[in-house]
Design a protein around this motif. Structure first.
Motif, PDB file in Angstrom:
ATOM      1  N   HIS A 107       2.506   1.871  -3.433  1.00 52.72           N
ATOM      2  CA  HIS A 107       1.615   2.426  -4.454  1.00 52.72           C
ATOM      3  C   HIS A 107       1.239   3.874  -4.162  1.00 52.72           C
ATOM      4  O   HIS A 107       1.214   4.709  -5.080  1.00 52.72           O
ATOM      5  CB  HIS A 107       0.346   1.575  -4.554  1.00 52.72           C
ATOM      6  CG  HIS A 107       0.545   0.284  -5.279  1.00 52.72           C
ATOM      7  ND1 HIS A 107       0.862   0.227  -6.616  1.00 52.72           N
ATOM      8  CD2 HIS A 107       0.468  -1.004  -4.851  1.00 52.72           C
ATOM      9  CE1 HIS A 107       0.973  -1.037  -6.987  1.00 52.72           C
ATOM     10  NE2 HIS A 107       0.745  -1.804  -5.937  1.00 52.72           N
ATOM     11  N   LEU A 108       0.936   4.171  -2.909  1.00 50.27           N
ATOM     12  CA  LEU A 108       0.467   5.512  -2.569  1.00 50.27           C
ATOM     13  C   LEU A 108       1.596   6.535  -2.518  1.00 50.27           C
ATOM     14  O   LEU A 108       1.348   7.731  -2.706  1.00 50.27           O
ATOM     15  CB  LEU A 108      -0.270   5.480  -1.224  1.00 50.27           C
ATOM     16  CG  LEU A 108      -1.533   4.626  -1.171  1.00 50.27           C
ATOM     17  CD1 LEU A 108      -2.197   4.747   0.188  1.00 50.27           C
ATOM     18  CD2 LEU A 108      -2.514   5.017  -2.282  1.00 50.27           C
ATOM     19  N   LEU A 148      -9.005  -0.857  -3.279  1.00 46.16           N
ATOM     20  CA  LEU A 148      -9.116   0.457  -3.902  1.00 46.16           C
ATOM     21  C   LEU A 148     -10.406   0.568  -4.714  1.00 46.16           C
ATOM     22  O   LEU A 148     -11.083   1.604  -4.688  1.00 46.16           O
ATOM     23  CB  LEU A 148      -7.901   0.707  -4.792  1.00 46.16           C
ATOM     24  CG  LEU A 148      -7.815   2.084  -5.457  1.00 46.16           C
ATOM     25  CD1 LEU A 148      -7.734   3.183  -4.400  1.00 46.16           C
ATOM     26  CD2 LEU A 148      -6.609   2.157  -6.388  1.00 46.16           C
ATOM     27  N   VAL A 165       0.836  -1.204   0.000  1.00 46.53           N
ATOM     28  CA  VAL A 165       0.000   0.000   0.000  1.00 46.53           C
ATOM     29  C   VAL A 165       0.871   1.254   0.000  1.00 46.53           C
ATOM     30  O   VAL A 165       0.624   2.202  -0.764  1.00 46.53           O
ATOM     31  CB  VAL A 165      -0.954  -0.009   1.211  1.00 46.53           C
ATOM     32  CG1 VAL A 165      -1.664   1.330   1.339  1.00 46.53           C
ATOM     33  CG2 VAL A 165      -1.972  -1.134   1.081  1.00 46.53           C
ATOM     34  N   LEU A 208      -6.155   4.119 -12.321  1.00 42.30           N
ATOM     35  CA  LEU A 208      -7.471   4.518 -11.815  1.00 42.30           C
ATOM     36  C   LEU A 208      -8.049   5.656 -12.645  1.00 42.30           C
ATOM     37  O   LEU A 208      -9.259   5.691 -12.910  1.00 42.30           O
ATOM     38  CB  LEU A 208      -7.339   4.943 -10.352  1.00 42.30           C
ATOM     39  CG  LEU A 208      -8.627   5.116  -9.549  1.00 42.30           C
ATOM     40  CD1 LEU A 208      -9.398   3.818  -9.486  1.00 42.30           C
ATOM     41  CD2 LEU A 208      -8.312   5.623  -8.153  1.00 42.30           C
TER      42      LEU A 208
END
Length: 285
Positions: free
Chosen positions: A75-76, A262, A72, A94
């Protein structure tokens, strides 16, 4: 009400912590001693020579919370990188999915809402179009994908078409129902005052039918977000659905789980947004 909301929030936190605890207990089993149990010294040495460490902690199977946390954060912390067709940041993936959903959804609004007005205000048009609506409405949106790919010959546009076709029906049906359900008293008053049809549609019918129309739009958005993930798995290229399928092919279960979470969070935010819009147009008679 505030006390109820506080208690509900506390209960949600407790459930979340309980789920994390179950996850932690389920993924931390297996020790180094257990992994080398029953093996001779020669077998352990041979395993190490072949690149395996039987004494190491178990790393296969379902990821641990620490592994998920690292995924996480990875990715963030850098969501916009672009290293090629199969290696893009999660924000880019996204963004592609949301862009397709938005375009297909807006096209569906442009078709479904005006046509729903016509159907709701004309019993003749309703009876004429109802058989077609009842035949086309139950068809799975993904069933249209092969036909779209054959005729359009572009995977991205085909995905937008699938979003369009799955978003049309809930909006169309709810708009027609909302328009047809407007109180006759209000319409009679408008007729008595000799209000022009276009003005009556915008100032009488639309405000009265707006809550029902927003309900249809909310349902359509939920279906569209479900469908785009499956469509992108089929057509590939970019998008959160393609990301899930690509990471599964790479056997990266942590990335798959992250993408699933997500997708759920984005779907919840979209539903909350339409819920707020629905409340804003809801009226008390």
């Amino acid at each position: 009400m505030s006390s109820l909301n506080l208690r509900a929030a506390l209960l949600s936190v407790l459930i979340f912590l309980a789920l994390l605890g179950i996850w932690h207990l389920a993924t931390t089993g297996g020790t180094a001693a257990g992994s080398t149990a029953g093996m001779t010294a020669e077998e352990i040495e041979y395993a190490r020579l072949t690149g395996k460490d039987p004494g190491a902690a178990r790393s296969g199977g379902f990821p641990t919370l620490a592994q998920m946390g690292a995924t996480v954060w990875g990715h963030l912390s850098n969501p916009f990188y672009d290293n090629g067709p199969n290696d893009k940041g999660i924000a880019i993936q996204l963004g592609h999915s949301l862009g397709r959903v938005a375009l297909g959804f807006l096209l569906a609004c442009a078709v479904a809402i005006p046509l729903g007005f016509v159907i709701g205000m004309s019993p003749l048009v309703y009876r004429a179009l109802d058989p077609f609506i009842q035949v086309l409405k139950p068809i799975s949106p993904l069933a249209w994908m092969p036909l779209a790919l054959y005729t359009i010959k572009d995977s991205a546009i085909s995905g937008i078409f699938v979003i369009f076709i799955c978003s049309v029906w809930p909006m169309l049906v709810n708009t027609a129902f909302g328009v047809a359900s407007v109180r006759r008293d209000w319409l009679n008053v408008a007729s008595t005052l000799e209000v022009r049809p276009l003005r009556k549609a915008f100032q009488v019918v639309l405000p009265a039918a707006a809550p029902t129309i927003l309900t249809g739009m909310r349902i359509s958005m939920g279906i569209a977000w479900l469908v785009i993930v499956a469509a992108e798995m089929l057509v590939g290229g970019t998008g959160i659905g393609y990301f899930v399928w690509n990471e599964w092919n790479n056997l990266s279960l942590t990335n798959v789980i992250f993408a699933i979470l997500l997708i759920g969070v984005v779907g919840m935010l979209l539903d909350l947004a339409f819920g707020r819009l629905q409340k804003a147009v809801t009226y008390v008679e």
